[in-house]
Design a protein around this motif. Sequence first.
Motif, PDB file in Angstrom:
ATOM      1  N   CYS A  73       0.824  -1.212   0.000  1.00  0.00           N
ATOM      2  CA  CYS A  73       0.000   0.000   0.000  1.00  0.00           C
ATOM      3  C   CYS A  73       0.859   1.263   0.000  1.00  0.00           C
ATOM      4  CB  CYS A  73      -0.960   0.003   1.178  1.00  0.00           C
ATOM      5  SG  CYS A  73      -2.320  -1.170   0.993  1.00  0.00           S
ATOM      6  N   GLU A  74       1.933   1.240   0.754  1.00  0.00           N
ATOM      7  CA  GLU A  74       2.833   2.397   0.768  1.00  0.00           C
ATOM      8  C   GLU A  74       3.488   2.574  -0.598  1.00  0.00           C
ATOM      9  OE1 GLU A  74       6.793   4.022   3.065  1.00  0.00           O
ATOM     10  OE2 GLU A  74       5.501   2.587   4.090  1.00  0.00           O
ATOM     11  N   TYR A  75       3.949   1.479  -1.173  1.00  0.00           N
ATOM     12  CA  TYR A  75       4.619   1.513  -2.473  1.00  0.00           C
ATOM     13  C   TYR A  75       3.678   2.026  -3.572  1.00  0.00           C
ATOM     14  CZ  TYR A  75       7.110  -0.341  -6.581  1.00  0.00           C
ATOM     15  OH  TYR A  75       7.740  -0.482  -7.791  1.00  0.00           O
ATOM     16  N   LEU A  76       2.417   1.583  -3.534  1.00  0.00           N
ATOM     17  CA  LEU A  76       1.458   1.963  -4.576  1.00  0.00           C
ATOM     18  C   LEU A  76       0.601   3.173  -4.193  1.00  0.00           C
ATOM     19  CD1 LEU A  76       0.226  -1.586  -5.636  1.00  0.00           C
ATOM     20  CD2 LEU A  76       1.852  -0.100  -6.838  1.00  0.00           C
ATOM     21  N   ASP A  77       0.782   3.687  -2.960  1.00  0.00           N
ATOM     22  CA  ASP A  77      -0.011   4.802  -2.446  1.00  0.00           C
ATOM     23  C   ASP A  77      -1.504   4.504  -2.598  1.00  0.00           C
ATOM     24  OD1 ASP A  77      -0.497   7.274  -1.256  1.00  0.00           O
ATOM     25  OD2 ASP A  77      -0.528   8.319  -3.187  1.00  0.00           O
ATOM     26  N   CYS A  78      -1.924   3.426  -1.947  1.00  0.00           N
ATOM     27  CA  CYS A  78      -3.321   3.009  -2.038  1.00  0.00           C
ATOM     28  C   CYS A  78      -3.776   2.448  -0.692  1.00  0.00           C
ATOM     29  CB  CYS A  78      -3.488   1.967  -3.141  1.00  0.00           C
ATOM     30  SG  CYS A  78      -2.652   0.402  -2.824  1.00  0.00           S
ATOM     31  N   GLN A  79      -5.025   2.040  -0.632  1.00  0.00           N
ATOM     32  CA  GLN A  79      -5.616   1.447   0.559  1.00  0.00           C
ATOM     33  C   GLN A  79      -5.737  -0.065   0.378  1.00  0.00           C
ATOM     34  OE1 GLN A  79      -6.593   3.069   3.496  1.00  0.00           O
ATOM     35  NE2 GLN A  79      -5.411   4.713   2.540  1.00  0.00           N
ATOM     36  N   PRO A  80      -5.806  -0.841   1.473  1.00  0.00           N
ATOM     37  CA  PRO A  80      -5.944  -2.289   1.351  1.00  0.00           C
ATOM     38  C   PRO A  80      -7.131  -2.717   0.480  1.00  0.00           C
ATOM     39  CG  PRO A  80      -5.385  -1.747   3.595  1.00  0.00           C
ATOM     40  CD  PRO A  80      -5.632  -0.443   2.877  1.00  0.00           C
ATOM     41  N   SER A  81      -8.225  -1.994   0.560  1.00  0.00           N
ATOM     42  CA  SER A  81      -9.395  -2.355  -0.251  1.00  0.00           C
ATOM     43  C   SER A  81      -9.140  -2.173  -1.746  1.00  0.00           C
ATOM     44  CB  SER A  81     -10.612  -1.531   0.170  1.00  0.00           C
ATOM     45  OG  SER A  81     -10.364  -0.155  -0.051  1.00  0.00           O
ATOM     46  N   ASP A  82      -8.085  -1.429  -2.107  1.00  0.00           N
ATOM     47  CA  ASP A  82      -7.731  -1.248  -3.506  1.00  0.00           C
ATOM     48  C   ASP A  82      -6.972  -2.448  -4.072  1.00  0.00           C
ATOM     49  OD1 ASP A  82      -8.777   1.372  -3.484  1.00  0.00           O
ATOM     50  OD2 ASP A  82      -6.836   2.205  -2.854  1.00  0.00           O
ATOM     51  N   ILE A  83      -6.460  -3.316  -3.185  1.00  0.00           N
ATOM     52  CA  ILE A  83      -5.604  -4.407  -3.654  1.00  0.00           C
ATOM     53  C   ILE A  83      -6.117  -5.799  -3.304  1.00  0.00           C
ATOM     54  CG2 ILE A  83      -3.529  -2.973  -3.676  1.00  0.00           C
ATOM     55  CD1 ILE A  83      -2.679  -4.392  -1.060  1.00  0.00           C
ATOM     56  N   MET A  84      -7.161  -5.886  -2.479  1.00  0.00           N
ATOM     57  CA  MET A  84      -7.640  -7.211  -2.106  1.00  0.00           C
ATOM     58  C   MET A  84      -9.118  -7.169  -1.772  1.00  0.00           C
ATOM     59  SD  MET A  84      -5.996  -7.674   1.644  1.00  0.00           S
ATOM     60  CE  MET A  84      -6.734  -6.880   3.060  1.00  0.00           C
ATOM     61  N   GLU A  85      -9.736  -8.360  -1.809  1.00  0.00           N
ATOM     62  CA  GLU A  85     -11.127  -8.492  -1.407  1.00  0.00           C
ATOM     63  C   GLU A  85     -11.354  -9.900  -0.884  1.00  0.00           C
ATOM     64  OE1 GLU A  85     -13.808  -7.854  -4.665  1.00  0.00           O
ATOM     65  OE2 GLU A  85     -12.733  -9.205  -5.956  1.00  0.00           O
ATOM     66  N   TYR A  86     -12.301 -10.035  -0.014  1.00  0.00           N
ATOM     67  CA  TYR A  86     -12.644 -11.324   0.560  1.00  0.00           C
ATOM     68  C   TYR A  86     -13.660 -12.022  -0.332  1.00  0.00           C
ATOM     69  CZ  TYR A  86     -14.677 -14.836   3.576  1.00  0.00           C
ATOM     70  OH  TYR A  86     -15.140 -16.025   4.075  1.00  0.00           O
ATOM     71  N   THR A  87     -13.417 -13.296  -0.604  1.00  0.00           N
ATOM     72  CA  THR A  87     -14.377 -14.109  -1.346  1.00  0.00           C
ATOM     73  C   THR A  87     -14.619 -15.394  -0.575  1.00  0.00           C
ATOM     74  OG1 THR A  87     -12.594 -15.072  -2.678  1.00  0.00           O
ATOM     75  CG2 THR A  87     -13.747 -13.197  -3.619  1.00  0.00           C
ATOM     76  N   LYS A  88     -15.869 -15.868  -0.585  1.00  0.00           N
ATOM     77  CA  LYS A  88     -16.183 -17.124   0.082  1.00  0.00           C
ATOM     78  C   LYS A  88     -15.635 -18.271  -0.745  1.00  0.00           C
ATOM     79  CE  LYS A  88     -20.319 -15.611   2.424  1.00  0.00           C
ATOM     80  NZ  LYS A  88     -21.735 -15.852   2.675  1.00  0.00           N
ATOM     81  N   GLU A  89     -15.184 -19.298  -0.058  1.00  0.00           N
ATOM     82  CA  GLU A  89     -14.622 -20.469  -0.752  1.00  0.00           C
ATOM     83  C   GLU A  89     -15.698 -21.350  -1.301  1.00  0.00           C
ATOM     84  OE1 GLU A  89     -11.674 -22.488   1.520  1.00  0.00           O
ATOM     85  OE2 GLU A  89     -10.597 -20.660   1.920  1.00  0.00           O
TER      86      GLU A  89
END
Length: 64
Positions: A48-64
């Motif tokens: 997030c620091e490297y890309l200047d973004c928030q966690p929600s910008d790079i991941m999401e939860y999905t049910k298995e």
Amino acid sequence: MMNYNKLFALLALRGMKKTDLLEVISPPTLAKLSKGASVTTDVLCKICEYLDCQPSDIMEYTKE
């Protein structure tokens, strides 16, 4: 399960490659992200620091 497709889409949008992340994370960690495996919050913070973004910008939860 966490899904990191948003991370790879963001990289593509910025004209970057997955390997650009090797400036802040290790190759085994990059492999984990590619497989959707668990990574530490420290890794997520570095990305997030490297890309200047928030966690929600790079991941999401999905049910298995």
